[in-house]
Design a protein around this motif. Structure first.
Motif, PDB file in Angstrom:
ATOM      1  N   ASN A   1       4.839  -8.594   4.796  1.00 52.22           N
ATOM      2  CA  ASN A   1       4.632  -9.997   4.434  1.00 52.22           C
ATOM      3  C   ASN A   1       5.760 -10.914   4.870  1.00 52.22           C
ATOM      4  OD1 ASN A   1       2.123  -9.572   3.152  1.00 52.22           O
ATOM      5  ND2 ASN A   1       3.126  -8.934   1.263  1.00 52.22           N
ATOM      6  N   THR A   2       6.974 -10.392   5.049  1.00 51.08           N
ATOM      7  CA  THR A   2       8.117 -11.288   5.228  1.00 51.08           C
ATOM      8  C   THR A   2       9.004 -10.971   6.427  1.00 51.08           C
ATOM      9  OG1 THR A   2       9.599  -9.947   3.825  1.00 51.08           O
ATOM     10  CG2 THR A   2       8.218 -11.585   2.722  1.00 51.08           C
ATOM     11  N   ASN A   3       8.720  -9.914   7.196  1.00 47.60           N
ATOM     12  CA  ASN A   3       9.602  -9.594   8.316  1.00 47.60           C
ATOM     13  C   ASN A   3       9.369 -10.567   9.469  1.00 47.60           C
ATOM     14  OD1 ASN A   3      10.110  -8.007  11.044  1.00 47.60           O
ATOM     15  ND2 ASN A   3      11.440  -7.123   9.478  1.00 47.60           N
ATOM     16  N   PRO A   4      10.432 -11.191  10.008  1.00 48.65           N
ATOM     17  CA  PRO A   4      10.240 -12.209  11.052  1.00 48.65           C
ATOM     18  C   PRO A   4       9.733 -11.656  12.366  1.00 48.65           C
ATOM     19  CG  PRO A   4      12.580 -11.769  10.702  1.00 48.65           C
ATOM     20  CD  PRO A   4      11.850 -11.052   9.611  1.00 48.65           C
ATOM     21  N   THR A   5      10.025 -10.406  12.679  1.00 49.35           N
ATOM     22  CA  THR A   5       9.492  -9.829  13.915  1.00 49.35           C
ATOM     23  C   THR A   5       7.975  -9.788  13.881  1.00 49.35           C
ATOM     24  OG1 THR A   5      11.478  -8.470  14.216  1.00 49.35           O
ATOM     25  CG2 THR A   5       9.500  -7.788  15.397  1.00 49.35           C
ATOM     26  N   LEU A   6       7.426  -9.394  12.757  1.00 51.12           N
ATOM     27  CA  LEU A   6       5.978  -9.302  12.628  1.00 51.12           C
ATOM     28  C   LEU A   6       5.335 -10.678  12.520  1.00 51.12           C
ATOM     29  CD1 LEU A   6       3.615  -7.408  12.478  1.00 51.12           C
ATOM     30  CD2 LEU A   6       3.983  -7.180  10.019  1.00 51.12           C
ATOM     31  N   THR A   7       5.900 -11.560  11.713  1.00 53.24           N
ATOM     32  CA  THR A   7       5.328 -12.901  11.593  1.00 53.24           C
ATOM     33  C   THR A   7       5.439 -13.659  12.915  1.00 53.24           C
ATOM     34  OG1 THR A   7       7.455 -13.704  10.716  1.00 53.24           O
ATOM     35  CG2 THR A   7       5.771 -13.047   9.122  1.00 53.24           C
ATOM     36  N   GLY A   8       6.509 -13.419  13.666  1.00 53.19           N
ATOM     37  CA  GLY A   8       6.643 -14.043  14.980  1.00 53.19           C
ATOM     38  C   GLY A   8       5.598 -13.536  15.960  1.00 53.19           C
TER      39      GLY A   8
ATOM     40  N   ARG B   1      17.808  -6.068   6.361  1.00 53.92           N
ATOM     41  CA  ARG B   1      17.348  -6.725   7.602  1.00 53.92           C
ATOM     42  C   ARG B   1      15.853  -6.509   7.825  1.00 53.92           C
ATOM     43  NH1 ARG B   1      16.648  -4.638  12.613  1.00 53.92           N
ATOM     44  NH2 ARG B   1      17.726  -2.713  12.019  1.00 53.92           N
ATOM     45  N   LEU B   2      15.362  -5.335   7.525  1.00 53.76           N
ATOM     46  CA  LEU B   2      13.966  -5.021   7.793  1.00 53.76           C
ATOM     47  C   LEU B   2      13.043  -5.421   6.644  1.00 53.76           C
ATOM     48  CD1 LEU B   2      14.530  -1.499   9.361  1.00 53.76           C
ATOM     49  CD2 LEU B   2      13.722  -3.529  10.574  1.00 53.76           C
ATOM     50  N   VAL B   3      13.460  -5.159   5.417  1.00 52.91           N
ATOM     51  CA  VAL B   3      12.599  -5.371   4.256  1.00 52.91           C
ATOM     52  C   VAL B   3      12.796  -6.759   3.650  1.00 52.91           C
ATOM     53  CG1 VAL B   3      12.003  -4.489   1.955  1.00 52.91           C
ATOM     54  CG2 VAL B   3      12.567  -2.897   3.803  1.00 52.91           C
ATOM     55  N   GLY B   4      14.020  -7.279   3.714  1.00 52.32           N
ATOM     56  CA  GLY B   4      14.285  -8.619   3.209  1.00 52.32           C
ATOM     57  C   GLY B   4      14.957  -8.659   1.859  1.00 52.32           C
ATOM     58  N   THR B   5      15.038  -7.513   1.172  1.00 51.82           N
ATOM     59  CA  THR B   5      15.688  -7.433  -0.134  1.00 51.82           C
ATOM     60  C   THR B   5      16.564  -6.190  -0.185  1.00 51.82           C
ATOM     61  OG1 THR B   5      13.808  -6.216  -1.069  1.00 51.82           O
ATOM     62  CG2 THR B   5      13.794  -8.622  -1.297  1.00 51.82           C
ATOM     63  N   PRO B   6      17.576  -6.163  -1.071  1.00 57.71           N
ATOM     64  CA  PRO B   6      18.407  -4.956  -1.195  1.00 57.71           C
ATOM     65  C   PRO B   6      17.584  -3.748  -1.619  1.00 57.71           C
ATOM     66  CG  PRO B   6      19.484  -6.853  -2.204  1.00 57.71           C
ATOM     67  CD  PRO B   6      18.092  -7.286  -1.880  1.00 57.71           C
ATOM     68  N   ALA B   7      18.108  -2.585  -1.304  1.00 58.72           N
ATOM     69  CA  ALA B   7      17.351  -1.352  -1.524  1.00 58.72           C
ATOM     70  C   ALA B   7      17.187  -1.028  -3.004  1.00 58.72           C
ATOM     71  CB  ALA B   7      18.038  -0.193  -0.800  1.00 58.72           C
ATOM     72  N   GLY B   8      18.229  -1.173  -3.791  1.00 58.13           N
ATOM     73  CA  GLY B   8      18.126  -0.754  -5.181  1.00 58.13           C
ATOM     74  C   GLY B   8      17.945   0.748  -5.282  1.00 58.13           C
ATOM     75  N   THR B   9      17.237   1.186  -6.317  1.00 50.79           N
ATOM     76  CA  THR B   9      16.941   2.610  -6.483  1.00 50.79           C
ATOM     77  C   THR B   9      15.645   2.940  -5.763  1.00 50.79           C
ATOM     78  OG1 THR B   9      18.022   2.614  -8.644  1.00 50.79           O
ATOM     79  CG2 THR B   9      16.548   4.448  -8.157  1.00 50.79           C
ATOM     80  N   LEU B  10      15.693   3.896  -4.864  1.00 47.95           N
ATOM     81  CA  LEU B  10      14.537   4.239  -4.045  1.00 47.95           C
ATOM     82  C   LEU B  10      13.903   5.531  -4.549  1.00 47.95           C
ATOM     83  CD1 LEU B  10      15.863   3.446  -0.447  1.00 47.95           C
ATOM     84  CD2 LEU B  10      14.690   1.943  -2.070  1.00 47.95           C
ATOM     85  N   ASP B  11      12.587   5.500  -4.653  1.00 48.19           N
ATOM     86  CA  ASP B  11      11.854   6.661  -5.124  1.00 48.19           C
ATOM     87  C   ASP B  11      11.648   7.655  -3.972  1.00 48.19           C
ATOM     88  OD1 ASP B  11      10.496   8.319  -6.780  1.00 48.19           O
ATOM     89  OD2 ASP B  11       9.017   6.836  -7.424  1.00 48.19           O
ATOM     90  N   THR B  12      11.370   8.882  -4.325  1.00 48.80           N
ATOM     91  CA  THR B  12      11.073   9.898  -3.316  1.00 48.80           C
ATOM     92  C   THR B  12       9.782   9.528  -2.592  1.00 48.80           C
ATOM     93  OG1 THR B  12      12.119  11.582  -4.677  1.00 48.80           O
ATOM     94  CG2 THR B  12      10.641  12.344  -2.936  1.00 48.80           C
ATOM     95  N   PRO B  13       9.759   9.543  -1.264  1.00 51.12           N
ATOM     96  CA  PRO B  13       8.557   9.115  -0.533  1.00 51.12           C
ATOM     97  C   PRO B  13       7.436  10.136  -0.666  1.00 51.12           C
ATOM     98  CG  PRO B  13      10.173   9.986   0.991  1.00 51.12           C
ATOM     99  CD  PRO B  13      10.852   9.924  -0.351  1.00 51.12           C
TER     100      PRO B  13
END
Length: 509
Positions: free
Chosen positions: A41-48, A215-227
């Protein structure tokens, strides 16, 4: 089961697990799905790239306009401030208006080929947008896994530094009472200094990974869950290549661009063919009461005309032939680009498959190594207690355990990223494939349907405003991680009680 439905299990299969974890009271963590939705929704590469496709859509009505009627009007007002003395027919002032219409009948295939080329490039642009999505998602997955890996490595190294620091203090104490030599203390100091250096390097890498995530997601990572587990990965590299050659979006885009250049040759050839148009027009003049022509001369009047206009090019200085040769050369380049893209896709699919399979094997070997190194460390400590092993042996065993743990978390990251890259090469890592549910997905066809038949000259979409979010106000990242808690490692290297004290100790002789 259809491909899209199969790949959608990448995230939907674990949605209930995430919900159960939240209900159980575990602190809520950001999931990979949520990170991908934010980037979508917010990455400039994709919106561009979406804006680029919308601009490409406009080439269709631009090309079609050349085959539609054109109408223009003109008007003049003339004030004769100085009239010759021998002129008896020049009025003092005059107003005149005219309107003309031209309807193309035959353009030598110019319009037909231009429209076909524009439509084909729209298809190419849509495929390029798909490829941009999959590339972005692959980068997001890489950044997500980098943060998880680097947090684990920083945690392991932090625990290692803490243990070695406690061990150094114990070694110095035992040296003071004569149980250890200066060599033992020096070895402990060296290992602690090396561990601190490794920790500082790991912390810098973690900060870099967290900044890349922003840079890619637009927000800090915080705590990341196991994928979640990656689904339906191919059984052989041949299967991967076969699917990739059929579905890879960049290969589809290159093929569509190659098709468009064939129509470009037709456009160039049309420049040396006759053109036929139907024309018509009308005019009106008025002397505004300033005429002195006498009887029989009307002070105003109208006129109208219609007919056909035929233009036959005879000599244009070689320009049409040069344009045809240029279009043919560009088509040759586009054909070669298809082959180059195909090579790249084959290489990506095979390489990603190899890295994925290799990393899976490294994971198995590393898990075995970690378990073996834990047993080895326990054994070395036991042997040290009876005097058959030295502190250096314990330090070496702990370092080997740390190395195997780092190798394990790195292999897990590499396997997951390579597996996702393999899905991307196969054309199965786009928003619709992943079943993202962060709102309505972008529809690249909607804008084309809105504009491709528009013929009104006065219209616009307004001045665009930013869609992607800025990260200028995001906080600078640090290397803070949750402390590791491995009881085996979180103990001093030397846990033996002092055996001798005072000046009679062997180390003091």
């Amino acid at each position: 089961m259809p491909r899209t439905a199969q790949v959608r299990y990448l995230f939907q299969g674990v949605a209930l697990l995430y919900s159960a974890v939240s209900v159980a009271g575990v602190a809520e963590a950001e999931t990979l799905r949520e990170a991908l939705v934010k980037a979508y929704n917010t990455n400039p590469t994709l919106t561009g790239q979406r804006a680029t496709l919308r601009a490409t859509d406009e080439n269709v009505p631009i090309a079609r306009a050349s085959g539609l009627p054109s109408i223009n009007a003109s008007g003049t007002y003339t004030e004769n401030v100085l009239v010759a003395s021998n002129s008896f027919v020049s009025p003092a002032r005059q107003a005149q208006g005219s309107a003309n219409v031209s309807v193309p009948i035959y353009t030598g295939g110019l319009v037909r080929n231009s429209v076909a080329a524009a439509k084909t490039r729209v298809e190419s642009g849509r495929a390029t947008l798909r490829g941009t999505e999959s590339d972005l998602f692959t980068s997001v997955v890489g950044a997500y896994m980098d943060v998880i890996r680097d947090e684990a490595i920083v945690g392991l190294n932090t625990q290692n530094v803490r243990v070695l620091d406690v061990n150094l203090q114990a070694s110095r104490d035992r040296f003071q009472v004569g149980d250890l030599t200066r060599t033992d203390v020096a070895q402990s100091e060296a290992r602690l200094a090396l561990a601190r250096a490794q920790l500082q390097s790991a912390q810098a890498t973690l900060i870099s990974s967290r900044e890349s995530y922003i840079r890619l997601v637009g927000t800090p990572a915080g705590t990341l869950d196991t994928p979640p587990t990656l689904p339906h990965l191919p059984s052989t590299p041949q299967v991967a290549v076969s699917v990739a050659l059929e579905n890879n979006p960049f290969l589809i885009a290159a093929a569509q661009e190659s098709d468009a250049t064939r129509y470009d040759i037709g456009v160039a050839k049309a420049n040396r063919l006759p053109r036929l148009s139907a024309t018509g027009g009308g005019s009106y003049y008025n002397y505004l009461g300033s005429s002195n022509f006498g009887s029989g001369v009307e002070p105003s009047g109208t006129a109208a005309q219609g007919g056909l206009s035929l233009t036959v090019p005879i000599f244009q200085g070689g320009r049409p032939a040069a344009q045809v040769r240029q279009a043919e050369a560009l088509r040759g380049r586009a054909i070669e680009n298809v082959t180059a893209t195909e090579r790249s896709v084959v290489s990506q699919a095979r390489s990603a498959y190899a890295v994925w399979r290799s990393s899976e094997q490294v994971i198995q070997s590393s898990e075995t190594a970690v378990n073996a190194n834990k047993l080895s460390l326990e054994g070395v400590r036991a042997e040290n207690s009876v005097g058959t092993r030295t502190i250096l042996d314990i330090l070496n065993a702990e370092q080997e355990l740390l190395n195997s743990q780092v190798t394990l978390v790195t292999a897990r990251r590499d396997a997951y990223v390579a597996g996702f890259a393999l899905l991307a090469a196969m054309g199965q890592a786009e928003a619709r494939d992943l079943g993202l549910d962060g709102g309505v997905l972008y529809d690249p066809v909607a804008n084309y349907d809105r504009v491709h038949h528009k013929i009104w000259d006065f219209g616009s979409d307004g001045d665009p405003s930013p869609i992607a979010t800025s990260t200028a106000q995001s906080p600078a990242q640090n290397a803070t991680v949750q402390a590791q808690d491995d009881p085996l490692l979180d103990t001093p290297v030397d846990r033996n009680p002092a055996l001798t004290t005072g000046k009679d100790a062997p180390s003091r002789q």
